[in-house]
Design an enzyme around this catalytic site. Structure first.
Site: not given
Ligand code: F6R
Length: 615
Positions: A2, A27, A78, A104-105, A488, A492, A495, A511, A610
């Site tokens: 946010c 964000r 968000w 925010n929060g 990684e 990437k 996402e 396995h 973000k």
């Protein structure tokens, strides 16, 4: 997560707010809204305009309104509490509509506060936790008739995290701001007073900003800003000067931020190393604040982080254990804090966080410090909570990262962690000054090696992306450093392209995961020259035998790999310790290409934000 903006001054507020919201959109982008003060009769009212979706939708709506308001607050969201909808979009208003807030929060005691407020007759119109703020301020205002006092009183009831901005129709031109565990930056420009949750939204107006501390409040008016503590006493907070340029945070001719940021990586390597090697050959990381003697007693290290930053930790583990011989565990911050890790005064916790505000990482830092560990932060954001709450910090010098998927900050993290590993190796007497100097210079060489990948491998990466584009799923494999790189690479890809991907240590394939392989299944393998090269090749043969389509990341000059790989992306020869820095880059480009082929927005992947400031 946010974004908040606010402005009061001489200019048209909606324009200032939209510009700021666009800068903050990375964000969160489920919905956006503004609250604008407007003169009506002898008084003032607050108009709220909200839209589901991106800021552009809100901008078109506002463009049709003849609104000359010079004071307002805005938000890009968000979703945490409540689905993305107009009702849940910020700003939220009090029952009488005269107070509006953006936040925010997370308000941890929101259910309880809401029940109490409803019992006292307040009517809620959203499912959000934020709305309790609007009603709490409304109640306090009824007795104080002072927005500043009412916001302070409301905050006293709230348990949780907040970056908050509030306006009140009875105090035109005033924005009241509060902060606890969620960033708020305030600044005064020639045309008025500004607030945002990130400096990027107000950098056009001013470069001298105040980063509010927890428990501090700011009262913005067109003519100035007043800072107070929780009791309303005036305070004089420190001013931070921002020395990076807005161009650094804009696309600069690239089609998207992700590509621009990937291409910045040679610079990030250089900048992160500048000034780190003293003329006597010793590493200069003074800001860590620990002497060689103090570093020497460290006998256990935990790297705590989330997502991509966690993967940087996996790479660091290899280096720390190999060069300093200190046992090192890498843990997801969200797990670390809920178990009972063994921490003694000689334990070092290294917290890695691009944003420096990830809730899980912060909570883990606090836990570790209470248990007596020393904490070093590795972060990209100056003055961020991770920087402030750690005993020492290394900044990654990636500059502002806008694309939601981390790329350049990841490389900055690896370089910073490599410095830390070298320092520990030296402090433990395991690396000589000469060795450190040699490794330092080789580390610096990766900057040119990344550039060489850009210059020579784009066609190969494109071909590999075509091979993945139509797949249902992909597997990334490698061993040692190659396994960490694979984790990684898979993150990437999934996402940004929404293509399912998994990563495995190559030896684990047999396995279980090998059952997934069928003709045409893409297997992306890190087969750069390393002590385990032959073993990885054997594992690939097992995949080849089952019809997998193999994309190999190999060291330049390795022609043999072409016998089993359908596609090869070449990496310049580099010491295994530094292979993550080079090999990760083509995997970022691969993920982006596949995403674009599949029609995805690479800068703003769905469901992500973000900064993850909720647990
Ligand atoms: C993936 C990504 C995330 C972050 C994670 C931690 O590309 O960016 O996985 O790495 O959310 O964020 P920070 O590093 O800000 O703590």
């Amino acid at each position: 997560m946010c974004g908040i903006v606010g402005y009061t001054g001489l200019d048209t507020a909606k324009d200032v707010l939209i510009t700021g919201l666009k800068r903050l959109e990375y964000r969160g982008y489920d919905s956006a809204g503004v609250a604008l003060e407007r003169a009506e009769g002898d008084g003032c009212v607050v108009d709220i305009v909200r839209r589901v979706g991106k800021v552009a939708g809100l901008e078109s709506e506002l463009a049709q309104r003849d609104d000359a308001s010079t004071c307002g607050i805005g938000h890009t969201r968000w979703a945490t509490h409540g689905v993305p909808s107009v009702a849940n979009a910020h700003p939220h208003a009090s029952c009488d509509g005269r107070i509006a807030v953006v936040h925010n929060g997370i308000i941890e005691n929101f259910a309880e506060l809401r029940a109490d407020l409803e019992a006292r007759g307040h009517v809620f119109s959203s499912q959000t936790d934020t709305e309790v703020f609007a009603h709490l301020i409304e109640e306090a205002y009824a007795t104080t008739h002072d927005l500043a006092a009412a916001v302070r009183a409301a905050c006293a009831h709230v348990v949780g995290a907040y970056g908050l901005a509030a306006v009140c129709a009875d105090e035109p031109g005033v924005i009241m701001v509060a902060r606890k565990d969620s960033p708020i930056v305030v600044g005064r420009g020639e045309r008025g007073s500004y607030v945002a949750s990130d400096v990027i939204a107000l950098i056009d107006a001013t470069r001298d900003v105040v980063v509010l501390e927890d428990g501090q409040f700011a009262r913005l008016a067109p003519e100035g800003i007043e800072y107070t503590d929780a009791e309303g006493r005036l305070i004089e907070p420190a001013v931070t000067h921002i020395d990076w340029d807005i161009d650094m945070a804009e696309k600069g001719g690239y089609p998207d931020f992700m590509l621009k940021e990937i291409y910045e990586q040679p610079r990030v390597v250089r900048d992160t190393l500048v000034g780190r090697l003293a003329p006597n050959g010793e590493l200069d990381i003074d800001e860590l604040g620990l002497s060689f003697e103090e570093l020497n007693v460290i006998d256990r290290i935990y790297v705590i982080a989330c997502g991509t930053s966690y993967h940087a930790g996996l790479i660091a583990k290899n280096l720390i254990e190999s060069w300093a011989r200190i046992p090192c565990e890498v843990e997801a911050a969200s797990e670390f804090r809920y178990r009972d890790p063994i921490i003694t005064p000689s334990t070092l916790v290294v917290a890695v966080s691009q944003s420096g505000e990830t809730a899980d990482t912060l909570a883990a830092i606090r836990d570790a410090r209470i248990k007596g560990a020393k904490v070093f932060g590795i972060t990209n954001v100056i003055g961020s909570p991770v920087a402030r709450e750690s005993d020492g910090v290394i900044y990654t010098k990636a500059n502002k990262e806008i694309a939601v998927a981390s790329t350049k900050s990841f490389i900055g993290q690896i370089v910073s962690l490599t410095l830390l590993a070298l320092l520990l190796g030296q402090a433990k007497g395991r690396l000589t000054t000469g060795q450190v100097r040699m490794l330092f210079h080789e580390l610096g060489d990766t900057s040119a090696q990344i550039q060489r990948i850009f210059d020579t491998q784009l066609d190969a990466i494109h071909e590999a992306a075509c091979a993945c584009q139509g797949a249902q799923s992909a597997l990334f494999v490698g061993r040692g450093m190659g396994a960490a790189i694979s984790y990684e690479g898979a993150l990437k890809l999934k996402e940004v392209s929404y293509l399912h991907a998994e990563a495995y240590a190559a030896g684990e394939m047999k396995h279980g995961p090998i059952a997934l392989i069928e003709p045409g299944f893409p297997v992306i393998a890190v087969t750069t020259k390393s002590p385990t090269y032959d073993k990885v090749v054997s594992n690939l043969k097992e995949c080849e035998a089952r019809g997998a389509r193999i994309i190999a990341l190999a060291t330049e000059g390795d022609e043999d790999i072409r016998r089993i790989a359908d596609h090869v992306i070449y990496i310049p020869p580099v010491r295994d310790a530094f292979s993550a820095i080079t090999a990760s880059v083509p995997l970022q480009l691969l993920a982006r290409e596949v995403a674009l082929m599949r029609g995805c927005n690479v800068d703003q992947p769905r469901n992500l934000a973000k900064s993850v400031t909720v647990e």
